[in-house]
Structure formats: C-alpha cells, structure tokens
Design an enzyme around this catalytic site. Structure first.
Site, PDB file in Angstrom:
ATOM      1  CE  LYS A 196      -1.629   6.958   4.396  1.00  0.00           C
ATOM      2  NZ  LYS A 196      -3.014   6.946   4.669  1.00  0.00           N
ATOM      3  CG  HIS A 205      -7.273   2.565   9.619  1.00  0.00           C
ATOM      4  ND1 HIS A 205      -7.396   2.915  10.709  1.00  0.00           N
ATOM      5  CD2 HIS A 205      -6.545   3.503   8.632  1.00  0.00           C
ATOM      6  CE1 HIS A 205      -6.805   4.181  10.978  1.00  0.00           C
ATOM      7  NE2 HIS A 205      -6.115   4.436   9.424  1.00  0.00           N
ATOM      8  CG  ASN A 225      -5.211   9.602   4.404  1.00  0.00           C
ATOM      9  OD1 ASN A 225      -4.015   9.413   4.507  1.00  0.00           O
ATOM     10  ND2 ASN A 225      -6.022   9.063   4.908  1.00  0.00           N
ATOM     11  CE  LYS A 244      -2.825   2.564   3.471  1.00  0.00           C
ATOM     12  NZ  LYS A 244      -4.029   2.589   4.081  1.00  0.00           N
ATOM     13  CG  ASN A 251      -8.741   5.011   6.668  1.00  0.00           C
ATOM     14  OD1 ASN A 251      -8.131   4.568   5.439  1.00  0.00           O
ATOM     15  ND2 ASN A 251      -8.522   6.092   7.455  1.00  0.00           N
ATOM     16  CG  ASN A 275      -3.810   5.935  12.972  1.00  0.00           C
ATOM     17  OD1 ASN A 275      -3.541   6.877  12.252  1.00  0.00           O
ATOM     18  ND2 ASN A 275      -5.309   6.144  13.271  1.00  0.00           N
ATOM     19  CG  ASP A 300      -5.231   5.816   2.194  1.00  0.00           C
ATOM     20  OD1 ASP A 300      -5.971   6.693   2.021  1.00  0.00           O
ATOM     21  OD2 ASP A 300      -4.854   5.568   3.596  1.00  0.00           O
ATOM     22  CG  ASP A 340      -8.302   1.034  13.600  1.00  0.00           C
ATOM     23  OD1 ASP A 340      -8.435   0.641  14.603  1.00  0.00           O
ATOM     24  OD2 ASP A 340      -7.836   2.164  13.115  1.00  0.00           O
ATOM     25  CD  GLU A 357      -6.825   3.103   2.468  1.00  0.00           C
ATOM     26  OE1 GLU A 357      -6.028   1.760   1.954  1.00  0.00           O
ATOM     27  OE2 GLU A 357      -6.529   3.352   3.540  1.00  0.00           O
TER      28      GLU A 357
HETATM   29  O1  GKR Z   1       0.419   7.307   9.508  1.00  0.00           O
HETATM   30  O2  GKR Z   1       0.130   9.052   8.314  1.00  0.00           O
HETATM   31  C1  GKR Z   1      -0.188   8.093   8.873  1.00  0.00           C
HETATM   32  C2  GKR Z   1      -1.378   7.572   7.994  1.00  0.00           C
HETATM   33  O3  GKR Z   1      -1.707   8.590   7.130  1.00  0.00           O
HETATM   34  C3  GKR Z   1      -2.824   7.402   9.126  1.00  0.00           C
HETATM   35  O4  GKR Z   1      -2.767   8.648   9.751  1.00  0.00           O
HETATM   36  C4  GKR Z   1      -3.940   7.074   8.472  1.00  0.00           C
HETATM   37  O5  GKR Z   1      -4.977   7.056   9.443  1.00  0.00           O
HETATM   38  O6  GKR Z   1      -3.087   4.881   8.065  1.00  0.00           O
HETATM   39  C5  GKR Z   1      -4.046   5.694   7.830  1.00  0.00           C
HETATM   40  C6  GKR Z   1      -5.078   5.502   6.534  1.00  0.00           C
HETATM   41  O7  GKR Z   1      -4.990   4.501   6.333  1.00  0.00           O
HETATM   42  O8  GKR Z   1      -5.566   6.422   6.281  1.00  0.00           O
HETATM   43 MG    MG Z   2      -6.585   5.060   4.747  1.00  0.00          MG
END
Ligand code: GKR
Ligand code: MG
Length: 426
Positions: free
Chosen positions: A195, A322, A225, A193, A271, A324, A223, A295, A248
C-alpha cells in the site's frame, strides 16, 4: 420455491461491530484503532438464518435499515425480486456519503453496495436449505483453494498512546521487508502488495526494489490509491518496469489511468476508477485498465460479481479481488466467489493478517492459510456460523469505541493538524 412458506424472510438483524485495527498508513491518513462493519442476519419463518457483512458507516447503516424493512416477507429464492424491493426502498433516500472507503474516490452504485450483503445472506440461506456450498450456487467450484497476496502497509509501531503491536514499525524499505518476512513466514504468501501513497514515490519505489531483492521470485504490486500525477506514475512505472506484476491505481480517473497505461509496460489494475457497471463502457473505450479488482461488497453481491467476471473476459481484462478491513463472513463470501470464478488471474487481496483471529463474529477460527492460500469452504451455505457471544462482544466494542464513520484523515489530523488528503499528492 416462491410458495414454500419456510423460505420467507420474517426478520433481519443488523448489528454494527468494531474490531481492533493497527495504525496502517495510506494515501488519506491512517487507520483508527477500530475498524467498523455491519453484520446482517436474515431469518426465515423456519428459523434458519443467513449471514452477510458490509461497511459500518452510519449513512450506509441507515440505508441497510431501509433495505431490511423492504425485504421482510420476500422469498429467499427470489433474489431478483429482493433487489427490486431494495431498489424501491432506496429510491426515496437521498442521503449522501457513508461508502466505507475513507474519502478515496468512489462512485460505486448505492444499490449495489446496499443490496450486496443481503444477497450474500440469501445465498447462505439457500445453500443451507439445499445442503450445498454457495460456490455451487454460483455455478460450481473451479478451484478448491484461493491464493491471496500478502498486503503490506507502512505503519506506526502502535497507535499513539498505546503499546507497540506485534508488527512493529514499518516506515522505510527495511521495515517493509521485515514486515514481508513475517507475513510470508506466518502465512506463506507467494505474492506481495505494498500500500503506497504514503511517502514520496521514489521512497516507495525503493521499498519495492528492496522487496524484489529479498524475494526475487515473488510477484509484487504497489497501490498508491491515486496519489500520483500522470507524469509521476509514468516515471515510477519506468523505474519499476521489470519489478511489478501490476501497478494499481497510480493516478485518479479513467482518463489519467489511460494515459499511464499507454506509456507503462506493466498491466494497470483498479479498484478506484472503475467501481460500478456504469463506468465500464468509458473505461473500456479509453483503454484505462488491464485488471479489474472486483469486490462483491460494492459490485452488488456474488452473482453480480460473476457478471463482472464475464464482462472482464469479454473485453480481454484480467480479474482479481480488492479488500477492505473485514471479518470472517466477508472472507467466506470472497472464497466462494473466487472458488467459482474461472478468470481470477492474480492472487486476491485480503486484510486478514492485520486482524486478531479472536476478534471475529464467526465460530472458531475456520481459515488457515497454507502457502498463502485458503480452501474454499465445503459446508452448506457460506460454511461459517455466527458466534453470538463474539457478536455481542464486538457490538459492545462498537458502542465503546465511539467510531461511527471511518475517518483515516481525521485520525491522522489528531497527530498532524496540517495533514490534508489530496489526490494526486505527488
Ligand atoms: O485499508 O487503507 C486501506 C486500503 O487503502 C483500503 O482502504 C483500500 O480500499 O485496500 C484498498 C485498495 O486496494 O485500494
Ligand atoms: Mg487498491
């Protein structure tokens, strides 16, 4: 069981802790040098203890304290009554914020978020007293091993002013591929995955294409976000059509996700737009999602998460997990839950590789990844014990680091004062 004196709660210890975290980039900024968590220890009149782990933000800690006070005297087998006691204690509390998700959209239920670590601790205690693993209390294991995905992040080489960390810099497709190689070498992950939400979407799409070229058999996800508009999300979905196993949270909100889903060919996961039971009816009606990333930390604990799994099954949605930044108590809880949930359809997320194994509160190093998977613990309860020396060390780290609320945006602004967290950004 409710009359058994030895199963009543006589004490609850809440200990804020901090552990080192690399400069991982995301849609709202960058991880600070320490991640914060709260460790919960529920003690019965027989001297047995159960463990829970949750967010460390101050407002959340204040609510945990209210909840802990309300739980004294409750029988550890009375989870329903325990939840009611916490609900009543929170009813008078109007404090906002402190959700532990760093400014990303979250409307998760306060009661579910606050009660979750206590429920985990009660199940840990029940398992220890009955001599069975928590997975058995959740209906029994349906798998012995849980698959995880390798969670890739754009990152700086190290925190500014400190030496580079062992992962080094990853700010372009080559850096992300190098990071994936290291993660697969060390943990054996069979899914990856990325980010996203950090760089312009086409640069991140190019990183996914580079991963696909390097690891043609590994399922990939991205993902951002909710950093993309609906239009951008649809465009990137088209570009990565044959490359992603799911997309995602490309865009904010139930309606926006529904629009993207109607146009995209791959499944959409979240999530963010569905983080509480109250949001499920609208999301189902709008057709926003294919995959719920559950989660237990914000869905109300392990038993409520199995309820979520039933709802997902009913409405034909898939399920995964999910994550953190977290420690070993949370990982053990995730393993028992995934071990006892039939419809975990994709490899679960974990931030585990980003943490030093020594930087934990559990005894030893009980988790060893083989082929990207971990065994569901077989010992009674969660199967992990509290290392009090480590707990004291991580608590001291919490005191010394001065971080009281997760603030990825504020930390980024120290280095780039113009930086703003906006969603969608592109
Ligand atoms: O750890 O920066 C991070 C992630 O972006 C986390 O805060 C997210 O909540 O991993 C998470 C996600 O899947 O959105
Ligand atoms: Mg996510």
């Amino acid at each position: 069981m409710s009359s058994a004196k030895s199963t009543h709660i006589v004490d609850i210890n809440l200990t804020p802790v901090a552990f080192a975290d690399p400069p991982l980039l995301n849609a709202v900024g960058v991880h600070e040098p320490f991640a914060i968590r709260t460790i919960i220890e529920v003690v019965t009149d027989s001297g047995a203890y159960g463990l829970g782990e949750t967010y460390g933000d101050e407002a959340h800690q204040n609510r945990l304290t209210l909840a802990a006070d309300a739980l004294i005297g409750t029988d550890i087998f009375d989870i329903n009554r325990a939840r009611e006691a916490v609900e009543a204690a929170l009813a008078a509390d109007a404090t906002a914020g402190g959700h532990g998700m760093s400014g990303m959209i979250t409307d998760s239920s306060t009661l579910d978020r606050v009660f979750s670590p206590f429920e985990v601790a009660l199940l840990d205690l029940q398992g220890k007293i009955l001599g069975v693993p928590v997975a058995d209390l959740l209906g029994g294991r349906v798998r012995d091993r849980v698959d995880f995905s390798g969670y890739l992040f754009y990152k700086w080489a190290g925190h500014p002013g400190f030496p580079d960390d062992e992962w080094g810099e990853a700010l372009d497709p080559e850096g992300i591929v190098r990071q994936a190689e290291k993660m697969i070498d060390e943990y054996g992950f069979t899914a990856l995955k990325l980010k996203g939400g950090v760089f312009p979407p086409d640069e991140e799409a190019a990183a996914i294409e580079a991963l696909a070229a390097r690891f043609p058999d590994v399922p990939l996800r991205i993902d951002p976000n909710a950093a993309w508009t609906v239009e951008t999300s649809i465009r990137v979905a088209e570009r990565l059509d044959s490359t992603l196993e799911y997309l995602e949270d490309p865009t904010p909100g139930i309606e926006g996700m529904a629009e993207v889903r109607a146009a995209a060919n791959m499944p959409l996961a979240t999530n963010m737009c569905v983080v509480a039971f109250a949001q499920l009816p609208d999301a189902v009606a709008a057709g926003s999602i294919d995959v719920i990333l559950s989660d237990h930390h914000f869905w109300g604990g392990l038993r409520r998460s199995t309820t979520l799994a039933g709802i997902a099954e009913t409405f034909g949605m898939s399920l995964s997990m999910h994550s953190n930044s977290h420690l070993g108590i949370s990982l053990a809880a995730m393993l028992h839950l995934a071990g006892a949930t039939k419809n975990i359809d994709y490899a679960c997320d974990t931030h585990w590789p980003w943490k030093n194994p020594e930087d934990d509160v559990v005894v030893g190093d009980p988790f060893s990844f083989v082929g990207g998977a971990l065994e569901v613990p077989t010992r009674p309860g969660l199967g992990v014990e509290l290392d009090r020396e480590r707990l004291a060390r991580l608590h001291q780290q919490y005191i010394d680091c001065g971080i009281r609320n997760r603030d990825d945006t504020g930390y980024m602004q120290k280095f780039d004062p113009e930086y703003r967290a906006v969603a969608p950004r592109w």
